[in-house]
Write a protein that holds these residues in place. Structure first.
Motif, PDB file in Angstrom:
ATOM      1  N   ARG A 173       0.836  -1.205   0.000  1.00 20.06           N
ATOM      2  CA  ARG A 173       0.000   0.000   0.000  1.00 20.06           C
ATOM      3  C   ARG A 173       0.870   1.254   0.000  1.00 20.06           C
ATOM      4  NH1 ARG A 173      -5.135  -1.227  -1.347  1.00 20.06           N
ATOM      5  NH2 ARG A 173      -5.503  -3.347  -0.598  1.00 20.06           N
ATOM      6  N   ALA A 174       0.407   2.271  -0.715  1.00 24.66           N
ATOM      7  CA  ALA A 174       1.236   3.452  -0.886  1.00 24.66           C
ATOM      8  C   ALA A 174       1.003   4.517   0.178  1.00 24.66           C
ATOM      9  CB  ALA A 174       0.980   4.065  -2.258  1.00 24.66           C
ATOM     10  N   GLY A 175      -0.229   4.640   0.648  1.00 27.66           N
ATOM     11  CA  GLY A 175      -0.523   5.775   1.525  1.00 27.66           C
ATOM     12  C   GLY A 175      -0.698   7.033   0.697  1.00 27.66           C
ATOM     13  N   ALA A 176      -1.154   8.078   1.349  1.00 27.59           N
ATOM     14  CA  ALA A 176      -1.535   9.279   0.602  1.00 27.59           C
ATOM     15  C   ALA A 176      -0.315   9.983  -0.007  1.00 27.59           C
ATOM     16  CB  ALA A 176      -2.290  10.235   1.502  1.00 27.59           C
ATOM     17  N   ASP A 177       0.807   9.947   0.685  1.00 27.67           N
ATOM     18  CA  ASP A 177       1.907  10.834   0.294  1.00 27.67           C
ATOM     19  C   ASP A 177       3.257  10.128   0.395  1.00 27.67           C
ATOM     20  OD1 ASP A 177       3.436  13.088  -0.255  1.00 27.67           O
ATOM     21  OD2 ASP A 177       3.341  13.816   1.825  1.00 27.67           O
ATOM     22  N   PRO A 178       3.476   9.115  -0.432  1.00 25.17           N
ATOM     23  CA  PRO A 178       4.688   8.302  -0.255  1.00 25.17           C
ATOM     24  C   PRO A 178       5.995   9.053  -0.525  1.00 25.17           C
ATOM     25  CG  PRO A 178       3.561   7.707  -2.299  1.00 25.17           C
ATOM     26  CD  PRO A 178       2.658   8.641  -1.566  1.00 25.17           C
ATOM     27  N   TRP A 179       5.962  10.106  -1.329  1.00 27.73           N
ATOM     28  CA  TRP A 179       7.232  10.763  -1.706  1.00 27.73           C
ATOM     29  C   TRP A 179       7.502  12.026  -0.895  1.00 27.73           C
ATOM     30  CZ3 TRP A 179       8.805   6.809  -4.164  1.00 27.73           C
ATOM     31  CH2 TRP A 179       8.071   6.191  -5.169  1.00 27.73           C
ATOM     32  N   ASP A 180       6.639  12.320   0.088  1.00 26.07           N
ATOM     33  CA  ASP A 180       6.753  13.584   0.802  1.00 26.07           C
ATOM     34  C   ASP A 180       6.724  14.737  -0.206  1.00 26.07           C
ATOM     35  OD1 ASP A 180       7.011  15.470   2.709  1.00 26.07           O
ATOM     36  OD2 ASP A 180       9.097  15.035   3.232  1.00 26.07           O
ATOM     37  N   ALA A 181       5.615  14.791  -0.937  1.00 23.61           N
ATOM     38  CA  ALA A 181       5.548  15.678  -2.100  1.00 23.61           C
ATOM     39  C   ALA A 181       4.970  17.043  -1.755  1.00 23.61           C
ATOM     40  CB  ALA A 181       4.715  15.013  -3.187  1.00 23.61           C
ATOM     41  N   TYR A 182       4.807  17.886  -2.774  1.00 24.44           N
ATOM     42  CA  TYR A 182       4.539  19.306  -2.556  1.00 24.44           C
ATOM     43  C   TYR A 182       3.169  19.800  -3.005  1.00 24.44           C
ATOM     44  CZ  TYR A 182       9.653  19.536  -2.109  1.00 24.44           C
ATOM     45  OH  TYR A 182      10.946  19.355  -1.721  1.00 24.44           O
ATOM     46  N   THR A 183       2.521  19.014  -3.886  1.00 28.18           N
ATOM     47  CA  THR A 183       1.344  19.586  -4.550  1.00 28.18           C
ATOM     48  C   THR A 183       0.054  18.933  -4.065  1.00 28.18           C
ATOM     49  OG1 THR A 183       2.111  18.199  -6.356  1.00 28.18           O
ATOM     50  CG2 THR A 183       2.333  20.567  -6.643  1.00 28.18           C
ATOM     51  N   LEU A 184      -1.068  19.521  -4.458  1.00 29.91           N
ATOM     52  CA  LEU A 184      -2.357  19.186  -3.848  1.00 29.91           C
ATOM     53  C   LEU A 184      -2.796  17.740  -4.023  1.00 29.91           C
ATOM     54  CD1 LEU A 184      -4.499  22.362  -4.665  1.00 29.91           C
ATOM     55  CD2 LEU A 184      -3.417  21.727  -2.503  1.00 29.91           C
ATOM     56  N   GLU A 185      -2.434  17.118  -5.164  1.00 26.49           N
ATOM     57  CA  GLU A 185      -2.960  15.773  -5.399  1.00 26.49           C
ATOM     58  C   GLU A 185      -2.520  14.810  -4.299  1.00 26.49           C
ATOM     59  OE1 GLU A 185      -0.509  17.134  -7.057  1.00 26.49           O
ATOM     60  OE2 GLU A 185       0.860  15.723  -7.999  1.00 26.49           O
ATOM     61  N   TRP A 186      -1.429  15.125  -3.612  1.00 26.76           N
ATOM     62  CA  TRP A 186      -0.936  14.223  -2.574  1.00 26.76           C
ATOM     63  C   TRP A 186      -1.625  14.435  -1.234  1.00 26.76           C
ATOM     64  CZ3 TRP A 186       1.777  10.503  -4.726  1.00 26.76           C
ATOM     65  CH2 TRP A 186       2.407  10.784  -5.961  1.00 26.76           C
ATOM     66  N   THR A 187      -2.530  15.438  -1.160  1.00 22.60           N
ATOM     67  CA  THR A 187      -3.206  15.672   0.114  1.00 22.60           C
ATOM     68  C   THR A 187      -4.430  14.782   0.270  1.00 22.60           C
ATOM     69  OG1 THR A 187      -4.625  17.414  -0.802  1.00 22.60           O
ATOM     70  CG2 THR A 187      -2.498  18.090   0.102  1.00 22.60           C
ATOM     71  N   THR A 188      -4.853  14.146  -0.825  1.00 16.52           N
ATOM     72  CA  THR A 188      -6.019  13.269  -0.721  1.00 16.52           C
ATOM     73  C   THR A 188      -5.553  11.812  -0.683  1.00 16.52           C
ATOM     74  OG1 THR A 188      -8.123  12.694  -1.738  1.00 16.52           O
ATOM     75  CG2 THR A 188      -6.325  13.258  -3.221  1.00 16.52           C
ATOM     76  N   THR A 189      -6.482  10.888  -0.483  1.00 14.58           N
ATOM     77  CA  THR A 189      -6.065   9.494  -0.339  1.00 14.58           C
ATOM     78  C   THR A 189      -5.563   8.932  -1.670  1.00 14.58           C
ATOM     79  OG1 THR A 189      -8.309   8.826  -0.827  1.00 14.58           O
ATOM     80  CG2 THR A 189      -7.705   8.972   1.498  1.00 14.58           C
ATOM     81  N   SER A 190      -4.877   7.787  -1.605  1.00 19.62           N
ATOM     82  CA  SER A 190      -4.426   7.110  -2.823  1.00 19.62           C
ATOM     83  C   SER A 190      -5.119   5.755  -2.906  1.00 19.62           C
ATOM     84  CB  SER A 190      -2.916   6.857  -2.793  1.00 19.62           C
ATOM     85  OG  SER A 190      -2.204   8.035  -2.600  1.00 19.62           O
ATOM     86  N   PRO A 191      -5.863   5.443  -3.936  1.00 21.53           N
ATOM     87  CA  PRO A 191      -6.359   6.381  -4.944  1.00 21.53           C
ATOM     88  C   PRO A 191      -7.372   7.343  -4.346  1.00 21.53           C
ATOM     89  CG  PRO A 191      -7.361   4.219  -5.225  1.00 21.53           C
ATOM     90  CD  PRO A 191      -6.326   4.074  -4.164  1.00 21.53           C
ATOM     91  N   PRO A 192      -7.562   8.472  -4.974  1.00 22.13           N
ATOM     92  CA  PRO A 192      -8.469   9.480  -4.415  1.00 22.13           C
ATOM     93  C   PRO A 192      -9.904   8.994  -4.455  1.00 22.13           C
ATOM     94  CG  PRO A 192      -7.083  10.394  -6.168  1.00 22.13           C
ATOM     95  CD  PRO A 192      -6.950   8.916  -6.228  1.00 22.13           C
ATOM     96  N   PRO A 193     -10.740   9.494  -3.548  1.00 18.16           N
ATOM     97  CA  PRO A 193     -12.164   9.134  -3.579  1.00 18.16           C
ATOM     98  C   PRO A 193     -12.844   9.766  -4.783  1.00 18.16           C
ATOM     99  CG  PRO A 193     -11.804  10.883  -1.994  1.00 18.16           C
ATOM    100  CD  PRO A 193     -10.441  10.492  -2.516  1.00 18.16           C
ATOM    101  N   LEU A 194     -14.082   9.344  -5.030  1.00 14.58           N
ATOM    102  CA  LEU A 194     -14.800   9.868  -6.190  1.00 14.58           C
ATOM    103  C   LEU A 194     -14.827  11.387  -6.155  1.00 14.58           C
ATOM    104  CD1 LEU A 194     -16.446   9.450  -8.686  1.00 14.58           C
ATOM    105  CD2 LEU A 194     -18.473   9.239  -7.273  1.00 14.58           C
ATOM    106  N   GLN A 195     -15.212  11.912  -5.009  1.00 17.49           N
ATOM    107  CA  GLN A 195     -15.158  13.358  -4.803  1.00 17.49           C
ATOM    108  C   GLN A 195     -13.732  13.633  -4.348  1.00 17.49           C
ATOM    109  OE1 GLN A 195     -17.882  15.489  -4.795  1.00 17.49           O
ATOM    110  NE2 GLN A 195     -17.147  17.262  -3.694  1.00 17.49           N
TER     111      GLN A 195
END
Ligand code: HEM
Ligand SMILES: [Cu+2]
Lengths: 310, 556
Positions: free
Chosen positions: B497-519
């Motif tokens: 499992r990857a978790g929301a932010d595996p790379w300690d990244a900078y941008t918004l897509e990493w603030t949601t779950t992986s994979p992101p929910p429908l909304q």
């Protein structure tokens, strides 16, 4: 076969110099990028897995950026002028100069005619050395491209248009090239042979080429000549001095003196010739020559005739 | 229409979501993933085609394929790779990521989004149907007139080429309009244009290029169909048409097209370099600015594909100047990425390895590109194997390396799973070695005078050996691609499992779950700089607070 680094013409020499400058400049740039990439990759590699300290967050530097824009801009400027001058020197406008040879591209062979004479050759083009020659090109069907690497510039030959390229050949010899623009099924076999002569030799060749075809002497060849005249060959091929005046296919007046046939596909000898007459599509699929169902005797006669056309 | 339940399946192979739900989906994440699968599928087909071609060319005077089949295969290879691999891959990333990166919940026009995808897929299938309908297109991916006319290519292949590309083209244009509207209208509060991730910026420029360039192609395709089926006389010289008109129309599209496929990769790389070097991308303004400059210049250079057609020295020199000029903003980017690495703390994941090697491979392709902008050099080398080498260094070493860097970077986000890093490293080395063996050699073949698009060649000194090596390289790349498919499938089945932010990244897509929910988002974090997630995680060191202290930092 030459390469772009063998310089058979004065024009190609100029290009060679430009190529060299470019290779040097490009190598410097490439080595800089390789060097910096390698150095930074090694030096700034994250090693200590427990170390979560963030590096310094530098994000821009106007002075550095200006230098990084400035250097490539200067290089571009320099090469633009080199390019401009070289083009002007090797490709001056043709004006109303009479070309030394007119090239017409066909699917899939080259026709060459020599202004001021009746001479036509196919695939093998004869030129004198030491003269500033204008080569003019056009096409009978689709777009082809004329290129002899050791001469330098190439020239697209386009239906409805006349293009030109200059060449001042330095040494006698045979120079090979090929069609470079995709022109259909047999684009691969549309190769070029330029035979460069000393001026005296060239005049001799031209005088010989201007002669009508040799009369066949032996019985077999004479029979072949008759078949050629009857069997529709003459509706596509020309043999000067006979009734054959077709322009669809290569001029065969001195076919026997050619070294290759079918635009570089095969050496010109009797067995290849016989195979071609037996079934053109088997040798060069797609070639625009119909298959005639000849008896073996007829093929032998035709072969003897054509091979004798020196 | 079946709606997806709670969380989206991401790239999952699980069938519990049902095929119908994928086919009928209007969710940008599912559509993005389907774009990516489409690209991968066509990549395998286009790859198989080129391997057959490399078998044919492995030895001189080979008779494995024959001229007719050969010409169909190289035409399909080129057309497939440009229109049905590169384009869907780019639009896959864009469709998936743009809404997430700007904090939106979907694209502006979700239904149009689905239509765009399906038009692309059907365009590709229609073109491939030609194999069953009496012969595939065989006049090359740029399909020059008058060879593309009915007189010279009477089989239906070229009609399928026109119809397939028109369909795909309409899909691409509509996808681009969708992206432009989404980017301009759906950004979360605080995300000013100067706070947009570089990838979003590059997709904005790309989408603008598409809607300016594709009409030229679509018009040319329609004209060609009229020529071929209704005997109009646009391109056939003997009927009063012009053989060069096609080239002008085609390259007026075709040159911007090469930037359409490279700019998104520039965007991806900017994200990747930044995150794995743990620094903001160096010279954000220059990177974005040079992307826009490239986009504008792209429309003023098409004649450099036509230096040999005899437009005269004046025209040639003008277009030589504009073409060389494009080298400047492109060079700027390479140096900016190097500067991003400098002083960083670089983690060499597979993604970063592709990004780093991109710098070298793309520079090789860029330099040979400058060579072609210099008229006399172009007149020597155009339409030889040197071009084949050049364009693959740009398209593979540039575009594809960028897309692969993106794939390894965002895969955990899309699927919720991590890829096997050890196998991925294997893939990287196999692919990079195979790539350079295949194409480096072709530079030499070009200078030796080997024309491109020949189904065979005479046995001249060196030609056989060099071609054989090139073919071996091709098969290494083929093996690498199969390994990639294995790596992906294996990760989807059983990757950790990857978790929301595996790379300690900078941008918004990493603030949601992986994979992101429908909304996509429950709540979007505040945005005040290009790296909102970092600001959120490290408030004491936030970019936007540091304007005075850190020299030249961007943000409000
Ligand atoms: C029995 C009658 C014919 C004979 C003996 C004959 C002979 C030849 C020979 C020797 C060549 C090779 C020329 C070269 O290497 O330059 C050739 C090529 C060619 N012939 Fe004929 N030919 C005949 C009929 C025709 C006809 C009727 C046509 C036109 C429909 C035609 C069209 C061509 C073409 C287009 C080529 C060039 C093929 C290529 O290299 O792609 N020939 N022919
Ligand atoms: Cu040709």
């Amino acid at each position: 076969m030459g390469s772009i680094f063998s310089t058979a013409t004065v024009e190609a020499e100029r290009l060679h110099t430009l190529d060299l400058y470019f290779i040097i400049a490009a190598s410097v740039v490439l080595l800089t990028v390789i060097g910096a990439t390698t150095y930074f990759s090694l030096k700034y590699r994250h090693r200590d897995h427990d170390d979560h300290a963030e590096p310094l967050q530098t994000s821009s530097n106007l002075k550095l950026e200006s230098v990084l824009v400035g250097i490539p801009a200067l290089m571009v400027l320099a090469f633009f002028f080199l390019s401009f001058n070289t083009t002007k020197a090797v490709l001056p406008p043709a004006g109303d100069s009479v070309p030394a040879v007119r090239i017409t591209g066909h699917q899939w062979w080259w026709q060459a005619s020599y202004p001021g004479t009746d001479v036509q050759t196919a695939n093998e083009i004869h030129l004198p050395i030491g003269r500033h020659l204008l080569i003019e090109g056009t096409s009978a069907d689709v777009i082809h491209d004329w290129w002899v690497p050791s001469f330098g510039d190439k020239m697209d030959v386009i239906p409805g248009l006349h293009n030109h390229v200059w060449a001042t050949i330095k040494e006698p010899g045979v120079y090979e090239g090929a069609c470079n623009e995709f022109c259909g099924q047999q684009h691969a076999w549309m190769r070029i042979r330029v035979v460069a002569h000393t001026p005296a030799d060239y005049e001799r060749w031209l005088a010989a080429a201007a002669q009508p075809a040799a009369e066949p002497t032996d019985r077999l060849a004479q029979a072949g000549a008759q078949v050629f005249a009857r069997a529709a060959c003459s509706s596509c091929h020309q043999i000067r001095g006979t009734a054959a005046h077709g322009q669809q296919g290569p001029d065969l007046t001195h076919f026997g003196s050619r070294e290759t046939m079918l635009a570089g596909l095969l050496p010109n000898n009797e067995s290849n010739l016989a195979n071609w007459l037996r079934n053109p599509q088997a040798l060069k699929p797609g070639a625009h020559m119909p298959r005639f169902i000849f008896a073996p005797d007829t093929i032998r006669a035709l072969t003897a005739y054509l091979a004798g056309l020196k | 229409m079946p709606e997806p339940v709670e969380a989206l399946p991401g790239l999952s192979l699980d069938t519990d979501q049902g095929l119908l739900q994928w086919i009928s989906s209007v969710d940008h994440k599912q559509l993005g993933i389907m774009y990516l699968w489409t690209a991968l599928a066509f990549m395998l087909v286009g790859g198989a085609e080129i391997l057959l071609i490399r078998i044919q060319l492995a030895v001189p005077r080979n008779t494995f394929l024959g001229p007719e089949m050969y010409n169909e295969l190289f035409t399909m290879h080129g057309t497939t790779m440009i229109f049905f691999v590169a384009m869907p891959a780019i639009f896959g990333f864009a469709t998936y990521l743009v809404p997430l990166m700007i904090g939106a919940n979907d694209m502006a026009f979700p239904r149009l989004n689905a239509l765009s995808l399906w038009l692309t897929i059907f365009g590709g299938l229609l073109m491939y149907f030609s194999f069953l309908a009496g012969g595939a297109p065989n006049a090359g991916w740029f399909n020059y007139a008058p060879l593309n006319g009915y007189n010279y290519s009477s089989q239906p292949g070229i009609d399928y080429y026109c119809a397939g590309l028109l369909l795909g083209g309409i899909g691409t244009v509509s996808a681009s309009i969708n992206l432009i509207v989404t980017i301009l209208r759906y950004r979360t509060a605080g995300m000013a244009l100067h706070n947009m991730p570089v990838f979003v910026w590059m997709m904005l420029v790309t989408a603008c290029l598409v809607i300016a360039a594709f009409p030229s192609l679509n018009a040319a395709l329609a004209m060609l169909l009229l020529d071929r089926r209704l005997h109009a006389h646009f391109f056939e010289v003997h009927d009063g048409g012009s053989a060069l008109l096609w080239q002008h129309l085609f390259w007026l599209f075709g040159h911007p097209e090469v930037y359409i496929v490279i700019l998104p990769s520039f965007g991806i790389l900017s994200e990747v370099f930044s995150v794995y070097s743990r620094k903001p991308v160096f010279g954000y303004v220059f990177i974005v600015g040079s992307g826009i400059a490239i986009g504008l210049l792209a429309f003023g250079v098409w004649v450099h594909h036509m230096f040999a057609v005899g437009l005269g020295n004046t025209a040639n020199n003008f277009f030589a100047a504009s073409s060389m000029l494009i080298g400047v903003p492109t060079g700027v980017k390479v140096f900016n990425w190097l500067a991003t690495m400098r002083g960083g703390s670089i983690r060499f994941t597979t993604s970063m390895m592709f990004a780093t090697s991109f710098l070298v491979e793309f520079t090789i392709g860029g330099l040979s590109g400058i060579a072609f902008a210099i008229v006399p050099i172009d007149l020597q080398l155009t339409d030889t194997y040197f071009v084949v080498a050049h364009l693959h260094y740009v398209l593979i070493g540039g575009t594809l390396f960028g897309l692969l860097a993106g794939l390894f970077y965002w895969f955990p986000k899309m699927s919720g799973r991590m890829l096997n890093e050890r196998l991925s490293n294997w893939f990287f080395w196999l692919f990079v070695v195979g790539f350079n063996v295949t194409f480096m050699i072709q530079h030499v073949l070009g200078t030796l005078g080997m024309p491109r698009r020949v189904y065979t060649y005479p046995d001249l000194p060196g030609w056989g050996t060099l071609n054989l090596l090139s073919s071996i390289g091709g098969f290494l790349m083929g093996a690498a691609m199969l390994l990639l498919v294995y790596i992906i499938v294996q990760a989807l089945r059983s990757g950790p499992r990857a978790g929301a932010d595996p790379w300690d990244a900078y941008t918004l897509e990493w603030t949601t779950t992986s994979p992101p929910p429908l909304q996509n988002f429950d709540r979007v974090i505040p945005v005040a700089s290009v790296r909102p997630f970092r600001d959120f995680k490290m408030p004491h060191d936030a970019d936007h607070k540091e304007v005075g202290k850190r020299k030249g930092i961007y943000g409000k």
